[in-house]
Write an enzyme that holds these catalytic residues in place. Structure first.
Site, PDB file in Angstrom:
ATOM      1  NE  ARG A  60      -4.328  -1.260   0.030  1.00 49.06           N
ATOM      2  CZ  ARG A  60      -4.522  -2.279  -0.767  1.00 49.06           C
ATOM      3  NH1 ARG A  60      -3.537  -2.651  -1.610  1.00 49.06           N
ATOM      4  NH2 ARG A  60      -5.662  -2.941  -0.766  1.00 49.06           N
ATOM      5  CD  GLU A 108      -3.225   3.194  -6.027  1.00 39.82           C
ATOM      6  OE1 GLU A 108      -4.051   2.310  -6.284  1.00 39.82           O
ATOM      7  OE2 GLU A 108      -2.143   2.971  -5.464  1.00 39.82           O
ATOM      8  CG  HIS A 141      -2.895  -0.721  -7.075  1.00 39.68           C
ATOM      9  ND1 HIS A 141      -3.238   0.003  -5.958  1.00 39.68           N
ATOM     10  CD2 HIS A 141      -2.992  -2.029  -6.715  1.00 39.68           C
ATOM     11  CE1 HIS A 141      -3.532  -0.821  -4.969  1.00 39.68           C
ATOM     12  NE2 HIS A 141      -3.385  -2.063  -5.411  1.00 39.68           N
TER      13      HIS A 141
END
Length: 323
Positions: A242, A271, A289
């Site tokens: 993350r 993000e 991602h």
């Protein structure tokens, strides 16, 4: 009449077909969002009156949204391993079961992690840009020289869970020395070719540090300026966990001053917005991602989320509950 199942974003074709079939068998309609992430207003409208929701990591669910959904909401199935986008305390208070999709994306995420390790240490993206720049070049002994990971390099895995252990197996196949931190292993012990150490030892001895911890209040900016300074000079940092686990400003500084030789990120603090400083940092490989973006993996993630919803709505325990 049974309430609808709300799907916030389009899943893969196989997962969509599985959801439609589950809805038909339960006599429920399926309320489907768009491919793009919903706005907060769209999310609230989709949740309103639904008995179940299948969401993705881009949807932030808090107490206000749960209250607006109504008391009939029974389960929120997150199409991800992480669940930091959902207020778990608020969900428990509302009597809503939260599930995730562990296990099915381990291999794909580990593959992507190791692809990033090779890309940054062997300077693959730099070579690609050199060719595409259409500038004259000629091979030379000093050209784009990088780290030989299979020549005794050490990989440090921060967080030896499902994905971290899968990365370790790939690293061992490349003849790397593997260190790892784990809440379940005593530092100094060894298992399956992996030596467990404390965080300080891992940072100091690893040529490549790969982050595999969940994002919690305790792990936010776990990799900060002090942690980066504790890494071996010339080492590399990989993050497919993350974005918030890494302090991006500190990372940029460590790359610019040459303390780190390179880094690769698949996740970002803001993000989908990306810190502009990252785009200009040297030795940095970036992907959007996509660690779990294997075809079979994304099918399996969506199908598991749907199966969790079906189980709860049928009065059975969820397959992969959070907490």
């Amino acid at each position: 009449m049974p309430g609808p199942i709300y799907l916030s974003r389009l899943l893969t074709d196989r997962a969509m077909a599985h959801l439609e079939a589950a809805g038909r068998s339960a006599g429920r309609t399926v309320r489907v969002g768009r491919e793009a992430p919903p706005s907060r207003e769209e999310l609230a409208a989709g949740l309103a009156g639904a008995d179940a929701a299948v969401l993705t990591l881009t949807e932030r669910v808090d107490a206000d949204l749960l209250a607006a959904a109504g008391p009939q909401l029974r389960v929120v199935a997150n199409v991800a391993v992480g669940f930091d986008n959902i207020d778990l305390a608020a969900a428990r208070a509302a009597g809503v079961v939260v599930t995730n999709t562990p296990g099915v994306l381990d291999r794909a995420s580990a593959d992507h992690t190791f692809a990033l390790i090779l890309a940054v240490t062997r300077r693959i993206a730099e070579g690609d840009r050199l060719i595409r720049g259409r500038e004259p070049w000629v091979w030379g002994p000093r050209m784009l020289v990088g780290l030989d990971v299979s020549a005794g390099a050490t990989l440090g895995i921060l967080g030896y869970g499902r994905i971290g252990s899968a990365v370790a197996r790939r690293a061992l196949a490349f003849d790397m020395r593997v260190l790892a931190t784990s809440r379940r292993a005593t530092p100094g012990t060894t298992a399956d070719g992996v030596t467990f150490v404390d965080t300080e030892t891992l940072l100091a001895e690893s040529d490549v540090v790969s982050v595999h911890t969940p994002l919690t209040p305790q792990t936010r900016h776990l990799i900060d300026a002090a942690a980066l300074a504790a890494m071996k000079p010339g080492a590399y940092l990989i993050n497919t966990a993350r974005g918030g686990v890494v302090d991006e400003e500190a990372l940029v500084a460590a790359l610019r001053d040459g303390h780190l030789r390179g880094a690769a990120l698949d996740v970002f603090e803001g993000e989908p917005a990306v810190n502009p400083a990252l785009l200009d940092a040297p030795g940095l490989v970036l992907t959007p991602h996509t660690a779990s973006a294997g075809e079979a993996t994304r099918d399996a993630m969506g199908i598991l989320a749907v199966d969790n919803v079906a189980a709860v709505l049928a009065g059975n325990p969820p397959l992969t509950p959070v907490g």
